[in-house]
Write a protein that holds these residues in place. Structure first.
Motif, PDB file in Angstrom:
ATOM      1  N   GLU A  95       0.835  -1.202   0.000  1.00 39.41           N
ATOM      2  CA  GLU A  95       0.000   0.000   0.000  1.00 39.41           C
ATOM      3  C   GLU A  95       0.871   1.253   0.000  1.00 39.41           C
ATOM      4  OE1 GLU A  95      -2.659   1.667  -0.187  1.00 39.41           O
ATOM      5  OE2 GLU A  95      -4.067   0.057  -0.646  1.00 39.41           O
ATOM      6  N   LYS A  96       0.249   2.356  -0.368  1.00 40.51           N
ATOM      7  CA  LYS A  96       0.953   3.637  -0.388  1.00 40.51           C
ATOM      8  C   LYS A  96       0.984   4.243   1.016  1.00 40.51           C
ATOM      9  CE  LYS A  96      -2.726   6.302   0.396  1.00 40.51           C
ATOM     10  NZ  LYS A  96      -2.849   7.211   1.546  1.00 40.51           N
ATOM     11  N   PRO A  97       1.955   5.092   1.341  1.00 39.07           N
ATOM     12  CA  PRO A  97       3.219   5.215   0.609  1.00 39.07           C
ATOM     13  C   PRO A  97       4.038   3.959   0.818  1.00 39.07           C
ATOM     14  CG  PRO A  97       3.360   6.451   2.650  1.00 39.07           C
ATOM     15  CD  PRO A  97       1.943   5.950   2.551  1.00 39.07           C
ATOM     16  N   MET A  98       4.928   3.654  -0.126  1.00 38.70           N
ATOM     17  CA  MET A  98       5.618   2.375  -0.065  1.00 38.70           C
ATOM     18  C   MET A  98       6.585   2.279   1.111  1.00 38.70           C
ATOM     19  SD  MET A  98       8.278   2.699  -3.282  1.00 38.70           S
ATOM     20  CE  MET A  98       9.050   1.100  -3.018  1.00 38.70           C
ATOM     21  N   ALA A  99       7.004   3.412   1.663  1.00 37.52           N
ATOM     22  CA  ALA A  99       7.933   3.412   2.788  1.00 37.52           C
ATOM     23  C   ALA A  99       7.895   4.794   3.420  1.00 37.52           C
ATOM     24  CB  ALA A  99       9.345   3.071   2.314  1.00 37.52           C
ATOM     25  N   VAL A 100       8.729   4.998   4.434  1.00 39.04           N
ATOM     26  CA  VAL A 100       8.803   6.291   5.114  1.00 39.04           C
ATOM     27  C   VAL A 100       9.697   7.255   4.357  1.00 39.04           C
ATOM     28  CG1 VAL A 100       9.523   7.478   7.233  1.00 39.04           C
ATOM     29  CG2 VAL A 100       8.306   5.296   7.371  1.00 39.04           C
ATOM     30  N   HIS A 101      10.798   6.753   3.826  1.00 35.16           N
ATOM     31  CA  HIS A 101      11.705   7.636   3.095  1.00 35.16           C
ATOM     32  C   HIS A 101      12.325   6.889   1.918  1.00 35.16           C
ATOM     33  CE1 HIS A 101      15.320   5.822   4.938  1.00 35.16           C
ATOM     34  NE2 HIS A 101      14.646   5.840   6.076  1.00 35.16           N
ATOM     35  N   ALA A 102      12.907   7.648   1.011  1.00 37.99           N
ATOM     36  CA  ALA A 102      13.396   7.097  -0.252  1.00 37.99           C
ATOM     37  C   ALA A 102      14.490   6.061  -0.051  1.00 37.99           C
ATOM     38  CB  ALA A 102      13.894   8.231  -1.147  1.00 37.99           C
ATOM     39  N   GLY A 103      15.277   6.187   1.006  1.00 35.79           N
ATOM     40  CA  GLY A 103      16.310   5.190   1.276  1.00 35.79           C
ATOM     41  C   GLY A 103      15.720   3.819   1.529  1.00 35.79           C
ATOM     42  N   GLU A 104      14.598   3.762   2.253  1.00 34.60           N
ATOM     43  CA  GLU A 104      13.911   2.484   2.457  1.00 34.60           C
ATOM     44  C   GLU A 104      13.371   1.944   1.141  1.00 34.60           C
ATOM     45  OE1 GLU A 104      12.187   2.725   7.027  1.00 34.60           O
ATOM     46  OE2 GLU A 104      10.873   3.272   5.358  1.00 34.60           O
ATOM     47  N   ALA A 105      12.834   2.834   0.308  1.00 35.18           N
ATOM     48  CA  ALA A 105      12.329   2.406  -0.997  1.00 35.18           C
ATOM     49  C   ALA A 105      13.456   1.821  -1.842  1.00 35.18           C
ATOM     50  CB  ALA A 105      11.678   3.584  -1.716  1.00 35.18           C
ATOM     51  N   ASP A 106      14.634   2.441  -1.790  1.00 37.41           N
ATOM     52  CA  ASP A 106      15.797   1.900  -2.509  1.00 37.41           C
ATOM     53  C   ASP A 106      16.059   0.453  -2.086  1.00 37.41           C
ATOM     54  OD1 ASP A 106      16.156   4.409  -3.646  1.00 37.41           O
ATOM     55  OD2 ASP A 106      17.748   4.997  -2.254  1.00 37.41           O
ATOM     56  N   ALA A 107      16.024   0.218  -0.769  1.00 40.25           N
ATOM     57  CA  ALA A 107      16.301  -1.127  -0.254  1.00 40.25           C
ATOM     58  C   ALA A 107      15.249  -2.125  -0.729  1.00 40.25           C
ATOM     59  CB  ALA A 107      16.345  -1.086   1.274  1.00 40.25           C
ATOM     60  N   MET A 108      13.993  -1.713  -0.779  1.00 38.87           N
ATOM     61  CA  MET A 108      12.926  -2.598  -1.243  1.00 38.87           C
ATOM     62  C   MET A 108      13.099  -2.944  -2.717  1.00 38.87           C
ATOM     63  SD  MET A 108       9.870  -0.525   0.707  1.00 38.87           S
ATOM     64  CE  MET A 108       8.471  -1.444   0.065  1.00 38.87           C
ATOM     65  N   ILE A 109      13.450  -1.948  -3.512  1.00 32.49           N
ATOM     66  CA  ILE A 109      13.673  -2.175  -4.938  1.00 32.49           C
ATOM     67  C   ILE A 109      14.857  -3.113  -5.156  1.00 32.49           C
ATOM     68  CG2 ILE A 109      14.344  -1.028  -7.092  1.00 32.49           C
ATOM     69  CD1 ILE A 109      12.790   1.458  -5.963  1.00 32.49           C
ATOM     70  N   GLY A 110      15.908  -2.918  -4.366  1.00 36.88           N
ATOM     71  CA  GLY A 110      17.065  -3.798  -4.450  1.00 36.88           C
ATOM     72  C   GLY A 110      16.731  -5.229  -4.068  1.00 36.88           C
ATOM     73  N   ALA A 111      15.908  -5.390  -3.030  1.00 33.79           N
ATOM     74  CA  ALA A 111      15.513  -6.733  -2.597  1.00 33.79           C
ATOM     75  C   ALA A 111      14.700  -7.436  -3.679  1.00 33.79           C
ATOM     76  CB  ALA A 111      14.705  -6.640  -1.306  1.00 33.79           C
ATOM     77  N   ALA A 112      13.834  -6.689  -4.364  1.00 36.50           N
ATOM     78  CA  ALA A 112      13.044  -7.281  -5.445  1.00 36.50           C
ATOM     79  C   ALA A 112      13.938  -7.731  -6.595  1.00 36.50           C
ATOM     80  CB  ALA A 112      12.003  -6.277  -5.941  1.00 36.50           C
ATOM     81  N   ALA A 113      14.921  -6.910  -6.922  1.00 33.38           N
ATOM     82  CA  ALA A 113      15.836  -7.264  -8.012  1.00 33.38           C
ATOM     83  C   ALA A 113      16.636  -8.515  -7.669  1.00 33.38           C
ATOM     84  CB  ALA A 113      16.764  -6.091  -8.307  1.00 33.38           C
ATOM     85  N   ARG A 114      17.121  -8.599  -6.436  1.00 33.86           N
ATOM     86  CA  ARG A 114      17.914  -9.773  -6.034  1.00 33.86           C
ATOM     87  C   ARG A 114      17.066 -11.036  -6.018  1.00 33.86           C
ATOM     88  NH1 ARG A 114      19.689  -5.931  -2.357  1.00 33.86           N
ATOM     89  NH2 ARG A 114      18.380  -6.814  -0.704  1.00 33.86           N
ATOM     90  N   ALA A 115      15.813 -10.896  -5.617  1.00 29.21           N
ATOM     91  CA  ALA A 115      14.932 -12.072  -5.526  1.00 29.21           C
ATOM     92  C   ALA A 115      14.334 -12.452  -6.871  1.00 29.21           C
ATOM     93  CB  ALA A 115      13.822 -11.788  -4.520  1.00 29.21           C
ATOM     94  N   GLY A 116      14.429 -11.569  -7.855  1.00 33.26           N
ATOM     95  CA  GLY A 116      13.792 -11.852  -9.130  1.00 33.26           C
ATOM     96  C   GLY A 116      12.284 -11.848  -9.040  1.00 33.26           C
ATOM     97  N   ARG A 117      11.752 -10.981  -8.178  1.00 34.21           N
ATOM     98  CA  ARG A 117      10.305 -10.891  -7.979  1.00 34.21           C
ATOM     99  C   ARG A 117       9.841  -9.466  -8.229  1.00 34.21           C
ATOM    100  NH1 ARG A 117      10.912 -15.409  -8.500  1.00 34.21           N
ATOM    101  NH2 ARG A 117      10.152 -17.180  -7.278  1.00 34.21           N
ATOM    102  N   LEU A 118       8.525  -9.309  -8.409  1.00 28.73           N
ATOM    103  CA  LEU A 118       7.956  -8.000  -8.702  1.00 28.73           C
ATOM    104  C   LEU A 118       7.575  -7.276  -7.419  1.00 28.73           C
ATOM    105  CD1 LEU A 118       5.612  -8.900 -11.699  1.00 28.73           C
ATOM    106  CD2 LEU A 118       7.919  -7.931 -11.781  1.00 28.73           C
ATOM    107  N   LEU A 119       7.800  -5.987  -7.417  1.00 27.78           N
ATOM    108  CA  LEU A 119       7.382  -5.113  -6.325  1.00 27.78           C
ATOM    109  C   LEU A 119       6.441  -4.076  -6.925  1.00 27.78           C
ATOM    110  CD1 LEU A 119       7.548  -3.869  -3.460  1.00 27.78           C
ATOM    111  CD2 LEU A 119       9.610  -2.650  -4.226  1.00 27.78           C
ATOM    112  N   ALA A 120       5.177  -4.108  -6.517  1.00 31.61           N
ATOM    113  CA  ALA A 120       4.169  -3.177  -7.026  1.00 31.61           C
ATOM    114  C   ALA A 120       3.660  -2.311  -5.895  1.00 31.61           C
ATOM    115  CB  ALA A 120       3.007  -3.945  -7.664  1.00 31.61           C
ATOM    116  N   VAL A 121       3.321  -1.072  -6.220  1.00 30.24           N
ATOM    117  CA  VAL A 121       2.803  -0.121  -5.235  1.00 30.24           C
ATOM    118  C   VAL A 121       1.363   0.217  -5.606  1.00 30.24           C
ATOM    119  CG1 VAL A 121       3.176   2.077  -4.063  1.00 30.24           C
ATOM    120  CG2 VAL A 121       5.128   0.798  -4.975  1.00 30.24           C
ATOM    121  N   SER A 122       0.492   0.238  -4.615  1.00 28.81           N
ATOM    122  CA  SER A 122      -0.934   0.399  -4.868  1.00 28.81           C
ATOM    123  C   SER A 122      -1.305   1.868  -5.039  1.00 28.81           C
ATOM    124  CB  SER A 122      -1.755  -0.221  -3.730  1.00 28.81           C
ATOM    125  OG  SER A 122      -3.119  -0.243  -4.056  1.00 28.81           O
TER     126      SER A 122
END
Length: 368
Positions: A95-122
């Motif tokens: 759900e929105k917002p995806m995180a508290v700050h952009a640094g956390e969002a960076d980490a989430m995007i990185g985790a999705a890339a490493r896992a080979g999975r999709l990260l979608a924001v509502s």
């Protein structure tokens, strides 16, 4: 789709669940488990949804092996939960917002890339027919050279609203006020239609409510191509309708729920100013009817898009990187206000994290 995708919900006690309920009825959804910090609420919701309740997220992920994890918790928990779900092999809808700050969002995007999975924001408003039509018109150059955008929104809230949940309007509970709670959809549409701005000057203020965080924001924006914009969003004002107006040399465009007004300039203003013999002249404008697609900007549209991306490789309308754009803009507005200077994007992650820590600890007070 040969078979429905297994879904789990984390934070099933959230009020926003009601907006997700129609999407859970899709044939592509098989709900196999839910979790919540409140066991009583979680069990009640699980019974209503006809699935098991799990008091522990890790256990639920291990025992259900979901295809999709839907995260509805307050956003300070999003980053850690999304990472855990991605590492467990699930695609994530947060759900929105995806995180508290952009640094956390960076980490989430990185985790999705490493896992080979999709990260979608509502961000379901991206699917509104008038928003999609506006995006097409802009992309086709129908507005000519974009010159100015004006966004004004009042989200009136009362003292009772903030008393009803002690985390509201706090730095520890939300990481911001109107920018993190009410404004995300508005800022997302701004970025969806126009891209990320390059420079931000903002003023956040606590004008009316007895809260730690801001109840009002005023900002001036500049995009890389020279487009200028103004934003005013408040929970301390009422009686003014939401307004989003885009001005270009080819006309003006105003999307609103269920409608799109396109006032087309008969002669592109760039041409008119060069060719007109009238020193005080202005071109003629005419309303152009814009056909809108069927559909609604609802959560079912978000789920359908995510399922098509998983099964068919369709592009996500709002992936993690897209969801991060408006979050970074909100962070930049806060940072500009407290540092009293212009902020250039991309935002300095470490500098903003330090400011947020000071705000959370009380080392810095509200700007009133």
């Amino acid at each position: 789709m040969a078979k429905p995708l297994k879904h789990v919900i984390i934070g099933v006690g959230a009020g926003v669940l009601g907006m997700h309920r129609p999407a859970l009825e899709l044939a592509s959804v098989h709900l196999v488990g839910v979790s919540d910090l409140s066991a009583d609420v979680g069990r009640e919701r699980a019974a209503a949804l006809g699935c098991p309740f799990f008091p522990d997220v890790a256990t639920m992920l291990r025992e259900t092996a979901p295809d999709v994890a839907v995260i509805l918790t307050p956003h300070p928990f999003h980053a850690a939960l999304a990472t855990a779900c991605l590492e467990a092999g699930a695609h994530v809808l947060v759900e929105k917002p995806m995180a508290v700050h952009a640094g956390e969002a960076d980490a989430m995007i990185g985790a999705a890339a490493r896992a080979g999975r999709l990260l979608a924001v509502s961000f379901q408003h991206r699917f509104r027919p008038e928003v999609r039509a506006a995006r097409r018109l802009i992309g086709a150059g129908r507005l000519g050279k974009l010159q100015h955008v004006d966004l004004t929104v009042a989200w009136p809230r009362t003292a009772r609203y903030f008393r009803a949940a002690t985390w509201r309007g706090t730095w520890a509970g939300e990481g911001g006020g109107v920018l993190m709670n009410q404004a995300p959809h508005n800022l997302d549409l701004l970025c969806y239609l126009l891209g990320a701005p390059a420079r931000v000057v903002a003023w956040t203020r606590t004008t009316l409510h007895a809260i730690e965080t801001e109840d009002t924001v005023q900002a001036m924006l500049e995009w890389p191509e020279g487009l200028l914009g103004s934003v005013h969003i408040s929970t301390a004002e009422a009686g003014r309708p939401e307004r989003l107006e885009l001005v270009g040399t080819g006309g003006t465009l105003s999307p609103s729920p269920g409608a799109l007004t396109f006032s087309r300039c008969e002669t592109d203003f760039r041409t008119f100013v060069q060719e007109s013999d009238d020193p005080f002249g202005a071109p003629t404008f005419g309303l152009e009817r814009v056909a809108l697609e069927a559909g609604a900007g609802d959560h079912a549209a978000v789920y359908r898009n995510l399922h098509a991306a998983i099964v068919q490789g369709a592009p996500l309308v709002c992936d993690g990187a897209e969801g991060r754009t408006s979050l970074e803009l909100a962070n930049a507005m806060t940072y500009s206000s407290y540092t009293r200077r212009e902020v250039t994007l991309p935002l300095d992650r470490s500098a903003y994290a330090a400011l947020l820590q000071d705000l959370t600890s009380g080392a810095v007070g509200a700007l009133r």
